[in-house]
Write an enzyme that holds these catalytic residues in place. Structure first.
Site, short mmCIF file in Angstrom:
data_model
loop_
_atom_site.label_atom_id
_atom_site.label_comp_id
_atom_site.label_asym_id
_atom_site.label_seq_id
_atom_site.Cartn_x
_atom_site.Cartn_y
_atom_site.Cartn_z
N ASP A 9 0.88 -1.16 0.00
CA ASP A 9 0.00 0.00 0.00
C ASP A 9 0.93 1.23 0.00
O ASP A 9 2.14 1.10 0.27
CB ASP A 9 -0.89 -0.04 1.25
CG ASP A 9 -1.69 1.23 1.43
OD1 ASP A 9 -2.31 1.67 0.44
OD2 ASP A 9 -1.70 1.79 2.55
N LEU A 10 0.40 2.40 -0.32
CA LEU A 10 1.26 3.59 -0.39
C LEU A 10 1.13 4.48 0.86
O LEU A 10 2.03 4.57 1.68
CB LEU A 10 0.91 4.40 -1.65
CG LEU A 10 1.65 5.72 -1.83
CD1 LEU A 10 3.14 5.49 -2.07
CD2 LEU A 10 1.06 6.51 -3.00
N ASP A 11 -0.07 5.10 0.99
CA ASP A 11 -0.28 6.07 2.07
C ASP A 11 -0.22 5.39 3.44
O ASP A 11 -1.01 4.50 3.73
CB ASP A 11 -1.65 6.75 1.92
CG ASP A 11 -1.77 7.53 0.62
OD1 ASP A 11 -0.82 8.27 0.30
OD2 ASP A 11 -2.79 7.40 -0.08
N THR A 17 1.90 9.93 4.30
CA THR A 17 0.85 10.80 3.78
C THR A 17 -0.50 10.61 4.48
O THR A 17 -1.40 11.43 4.30
CB THR A 17 0.66 10.56 2.27
OG1 THR A 17 0.76 9.16 2.06
CG2 THR A 17 1.69 11.28 1.45
N LYS A 45 -9.01 5.57 6.28
CA LYS A 45 -7.76 5.06 5.72
C LYS A 45 -8.03 3.94 4.73
O LYS A 45 -8.83 3.04 5.00
CB LYS A 45 -6.84 4.55 6.84
CG LYS A 45 -6.23 5.66 7.67
CD LYS A 45 -5.21 5.10 8.65
CE LYS A 45 -4.61 6.19 9.50
NZ LYS A 45 -3.80 5.65 10.61
N SER A 114 -2.71 0.67 -4.24
CA SER A 114 -3.17 1.83 -3.47
C SER A 114 -4.52 2.34 -3.98
O SER A 114 -4.81 2.23 -5.17
CB SER A 114 -2.13 2.95 -3.61
OG SER A 114 -2.65 4.18 -3.19
N ALA A 115 -5.30 2.93 -3.09
CA ALA A 115 -6.58 3.52 -3.49
C ALA A 115 -6.40 4.92 -4.06
O ALA A 115 -7.33 5.51 -4.60
CB ALA A 115 -7.50 3.60 -2.27
N LYS A 145 -11.20 -0.62 -1.39
CA LYS A 145 -10.92 -1.55 -0.30
C LYS A 145 -12.03 -1.38 0.74
O LYS A 145 -12.48 -0.26 0.92
CB LYS A 145 -9.56 -1.24 0.36
CG LYS A 145 -8.36 -1.34 -0.59
CD LYS A 145 -7.10 -0.79 0.08
CE LYS A 145 -5.95 -0.71 -0.89
NZ LYS A 145 -4.74 -0.07 -0.36
N GLU A 169 0.03 -3.25 4.66
CA GLU A 169 -1.12 -2.34 4.77
C GLU A 169 -1.17 -1.65 6.12
O GLU A 169 -0.87 -2.25 7.13
CB GLU A 169 -2.42 -3.16 4.65
CG GLU A 169 -3.15 -3.00 3.34
CD GLU A 169 -3.66 -1.60 3.05
OE1 GLU A 169 -3.76 -0.78 3.97
OE2 GLU A 169 -3.96 -1.34 1.87
N ASP A 170 -1.59 -0.39 6.14
CA ASP A 170 -1.76 0.32 7.42
C ASP A 170 -3.24 0.52 7.76
O ASP A 170 -3.54 1.07 8.81
CB ASP A 170 -1.08 1.70 7.39
CG ASP A 170 -1.82 2.66 6.48
OD1 ASP A 170 -2.17 2.27 5.34
OD2 ASP A 170 -2.09 3.80 6.91
C1 BG6 Z 1 -5.72 5.85 0.36
C2 BG6 Z 1 -5.73 6.66 1.65
O1 BG6 Z 1 -4.44 5.31 0.16
O2 BG6 Z 1 -6.06 6.68 -0.75
C3 BG6 Z 1 -7.08 7.36 1.82
O3 BG6 Z 1 -5.50 5.78 2.74
C4 BG6 Z 1 -7.37 8.20 0.60
O4 BG6 Z 1 -7.02 8.15 2.98
C5 BG6 Z 1 -7.33 7.32 -0.65
O5 BG6 Z 1 -8.65 8.80 0.70
C6 BG6 Z 1 -7.60 8.09 -1.93
O6 BG6 Z 1 -6.54 8.97 -2.13
P1 BG6 Z 1 -6.51 10.19 -3.15
O7 BG6 Z 1 -5.05 10.60 -3.11
O8 BG6 Z 1 -6.89 9.63 -4.49
O9 BG6 Z 1 -7.44 11.21 -2.66
MG MG Z 2 -2.69 3.18 3.59
#
Ligand code: BG6
Ligand code: MG
Length: 218
Positions: A9-11, A17, A45, A114-115, A145, A169-170
């Site tokens: 996962d990224l964030d 972030t 998240k 990542s989302a 997710k 994953e966090d």
């Molecule tokens: C996820 C984050 O990785 O991405 C969420 O954990 C975030 O908090 C989602 O809403 C969507 O991200 P973005 O950058 O497309 O707004």
């Molecule tokens: Mg995350």
């Protein structure tokens, strides 16, 4: 021993972030008279931008027009990007590079799952855009997710069976998604929050090269 792959996962996993998302959502929510706690933020998240705003509106019992909805999403993202634009290589969380380097040296395929629609921008900012063999992000998936679509797509692109994938994953939603996909879930964060994960580490500095080697042997 079958061929393994790792999905990150990224964030909140590769970069910190998650705190920027929290600040930006809180500021936006407050501007429309809604507030939420850090505990409630756990539910945001891993969740897509649209779903996050839907949840915030639900918490505040607010209903708005489609135009306002779109406007608020833009405001939040612009604010979020003002933090992202200041990022560089030093924002990669401690211990992450070491694990990525270990896997790369062993020629193990790695993917991003990542989302976020901002994932490509962030990867470039922190100079990790050449590291992932496959990048599946908010621009290429339809279901948020805990739906496992993002991870299943990454496994497919890497040509590895889902049961041979290990996911970092966090978020609770992301751990659920990995579990539903029959992947090994490794939670990064608080073990009380991520209790559904197969393993939990406070952060990547707690993950030893031995642990990675053990996962590879399974
Ligand atoms: C996820 C984050 O990785 O991405 C969420 O954990 C975030 O908090 C989602 O809403 C969507 O991200 P973005 O950058 O497309 O707004
Ligand atoms: Mg995350």
């Amino acid at each position: 021993m079958s061929k393994k792959a790792f999905i990150f996962d990224l964030d909140g996993v590769i970069v910190d972030t998650a705190k920027y998302h929290f600040h930006a959502w809180k500021k936006l929510a407050n501007s429309i008279g809604v507030d939420f706690t850090e505990e409630e933020n756990e539910q945001l998240k891993g969740v897509s931008r649209v779903k996050s705003l839907e949840k915030i509106l639900l918490w505040g019992n607010k209903s708005i027009s489609e135009e306002e909805f779109a406007e608020l999403m833009t405001l939040k993202n612009d604010d979020y990007l003002s933090y992202v634009n200041k990022m560089d290589e030093s924002d990669v969380l401690p211990g992450v590079k070491e694990v990525l380097d270990q896997l790369t040296a062993l020629n193990i395929p790695i993917a991003l799952g990542s989302a976020s629609k901002n994932a490509p921008t962030i990867l470039k900012k922190v100079k990790l855009d050449k590291v992932f063999k496959s990048v599946v992000d908010g621009n290429s998936v339809k279901k948020a997710k805990p739906n496992p679509e993002v991870f299943l797509k990454a496994a497919e692109q890497l040509g590895v069976s889902p049961k041979d994938c290990i996911v970092f994953e966090d978020s609770q939603a992301g751990v659920k998604a990995a579990n539903i996909a029959s992947m090994v879930s490794v939670g990064i964060g608080d073990k009380n929050i991520l209790h559904e994960a197969n393993y939990v580490f406070e952060d990547f500095t707690k993950i030893s090269s031995n642990f990675i080697n053990e996962l590879l042997k399974k």
